[in-house]
Write a protein that holds these residues in place. Structure first.
Motif, PDB file in Angstrom:
ATOM      1  N   CYS A 290       0.752  -1.120   0.029  1.00 41.05           N
ATOM      2  CA  CYS A 290      -0.023  -0.023  -0.087  1.00 41.05           C
ATOM      3  C   CYS A 290       0.811   1.333  -0.002  1.00 41.05           C
ATOM      4  N   SER A 291       2.088   1.161   0.346  1.00 46.64           N
ATOM      5  CA  SER A 291       3.019   2.215   0.463  1.00 46.64           C
ATOM      6  C   SER A 291       3.375   2.582  -1.089  1.00 46.64           C
ATOM      7  N   TYR A 292       3.253   1.882  -1.796  1.00 47.58           N
ATOM      8  CA  TYR A 292       3.815   1.891  -3.222  1.00 47.58           C
ATOM      9  C   TYR A 292       2.777   1.865  -4.115  1.00 47.58           C
TER      10      TYR A 292
ATOM     11  N   LEU B  68       0.742   8.168  -5.405  1.00 44.94           N
ATOM     12  CA  LEU B  68       2.151   7.776  -5.922  1.00 44.94           C
ATOM     13  C   LEU B  68       1.955   7.880  -7.491  1.00 44.94           C
ATOM     14  N   SER B  69       0.833   7.494  -7.978  1.00 42.23           N
ATOM     15  CA  SER B  69       0.451   7.308  -9.307  1.00 42.23           C
ATOM     16  C   SER B  69       0.398   8.830  -9.877  1.00 42.23           C
ATOM     17  N   MET B  70      -0.437   9.715  -9.431  1.00 41.77           N
ATOM     18  CA  MET B  70      -0.487  11.252  -9.585  1.00 41.77           C
ATOM     19  C   MET B  70       0.774  12.010  -9.505  1.00 41.77           C
ATOM     20  N   ILE B  71       1.825  11.571  -8.567  1.00 41.35           N
ATOM     21  CA  ILE B  71       3.072  12.112  -8.354  1.00 41.35           C
ATOM     22  C   ILE B  71       3.896  11.683  -9.777  1.00 41.35           C
TER      23      ILE B  71
ATOM     24  N   LEU C 237       5.685  13.932 -12.839  1.00 41.30           N
ATOM     25  CA  LEU C 237       6.950  14.010 -13.059  1.00 41.30           C
ATOM     26  C   LEU C 237       7.218  13.259 -14.544  1.00 41.30           C
ATOM     27  N   GLY C 238       6.323  12.413 -15.220  1.00 40.05           N
ATOM     28  CA  GLY C 238       6.816  11.865 -16.500  1.00 40.05           C
ATOM     29  C   GLY C 238       7.383  10.535 -16.049  1.00 40.05           C
ATOM     30  N   ILE C 239       7.109  10.043 -15.074  1.00 41.84           N
ATOM     31  CA  ILE C 239       7.892   8.610 -14.619  1.00 41.84           C
ATOM     32  C   ILE C 239       6.882   7.380 -15.015  1.00 41.84           C
ATOM     33  N   LEU C 240       7.406   6.486 -15.621  1.00 37.23           N
ATOM     34  CA  LEU C 240       6.362   5.399 -15.680  1.00 37.23           C
ATOM     35  C   LEU C 240       6.480   4.432 -14.495  1.00 37.23           C
TER      36      LEU C 240
ATOM     37  N   PHE D  92       4.798  16.784  -5.633  1.00 39.07           N
ATOM     38  CA  PHE D  92       4.742  15.738  -4.471  1.00 39.07           C
ATOM     39  C   PHE D  92       3.656  16.114  -3.357  1.00 39.07           C
ATOM     40  N   TYR D  93       2.840  17.267  -3.784  1.00 38.78           N
ATOM     41  CA  TYR D  93       1.681  17.370  -2.849  1.00 38.78           C
ATOM     42  C   TYR D  93       0.650  16.306  -3.023  1.00 38.78           C
TER      43      TYR D  93
END
Length: 187
Positions: free
Chosen positions: A47-49, A54-57, A61-64, A102-103
């Protein structure tokens, strides 16, 4: 711990008493501020990941964001910082931009008393938002920095002092005509 899968460099890590999403986001933010934005983030399904924030962050940032197979804990916490076609990692546009990414993001409907609730705690919001749905940005460990984002402007919110709130005059509420409250009267 976060490991760059290309160089095997430990790019982030910290000790916490609990493994939660907020703590992982802190470590990830520091790793990105120091080493740049990875192309991919490979994490397990805990659940931490595996959560909406985390998906929105990662989208910001453009991270897959990739998740391991279930019960494959040995492969969690890897980032792919270098691809064959890249010479250097992407750097954040600015520290403020990285902070904004990161908000946490939530939507709330503002009550008639000009408050919203986040994790069962009331917060005062500007009266112009009464009865409106608002987009709230906040850091779970720093609610003093929480704000409403409206038309690319930030409107700060603050924890509600219930005593002050009950004495606040709200000019934008419709007036009640109490003379008609009991129905027609014969005089």
């Amino acid at each position: 711990m976060i490991i760059d899968d290309h160089s095997r460099l430990l790019v982030g890590g910290e000790l916490f008493y609990s493994d939660n999403a907020c703590n992982f986001q802190k470590v990830l933010k520091d790793a990105i501020a120091t080493y740049g934005i990875p192309d991919k983030l490979y994490v397990n399904n805990g659940c931490s990941y595996s959560n909406e924030q985390l998906s929105m962050i990662c989208v910001s940032l453009g991270i897959l964001l990739l998740h391991t197979k279930v019960r494959d804990g040995a492969s969690k916490g890897k980032v792919e910082r270098y691809e064959a076609s890249r010479e250097h990692p992407r750097k954040p546009l600015s520290r403020e931009w990285l902070d904004d990414c990161f908000y946490n993001r939530i939507t709330r409907k503002v009550r008639k008393d000009s408050t919203i609730a986040i994790d069962s705690i009331c917060y005062d919001v500007p009266m112009q938002f009464i009865s409106a749905k608002v987009n709230v940005r906040y850091l779970p460990d720093d609610m003093d920095s929480a704000y409403i984002l409206y038309e690319n402007k930030k409107f700060p919110i603050r924890r509600t002092d219930r005593n002050d709130n009950c004495h606040t005059k709200r000019s934008n509420l419709p007036a009640i005509d109490y003379s008609r409250a009991g129905g027609a009267t014969n005089v």
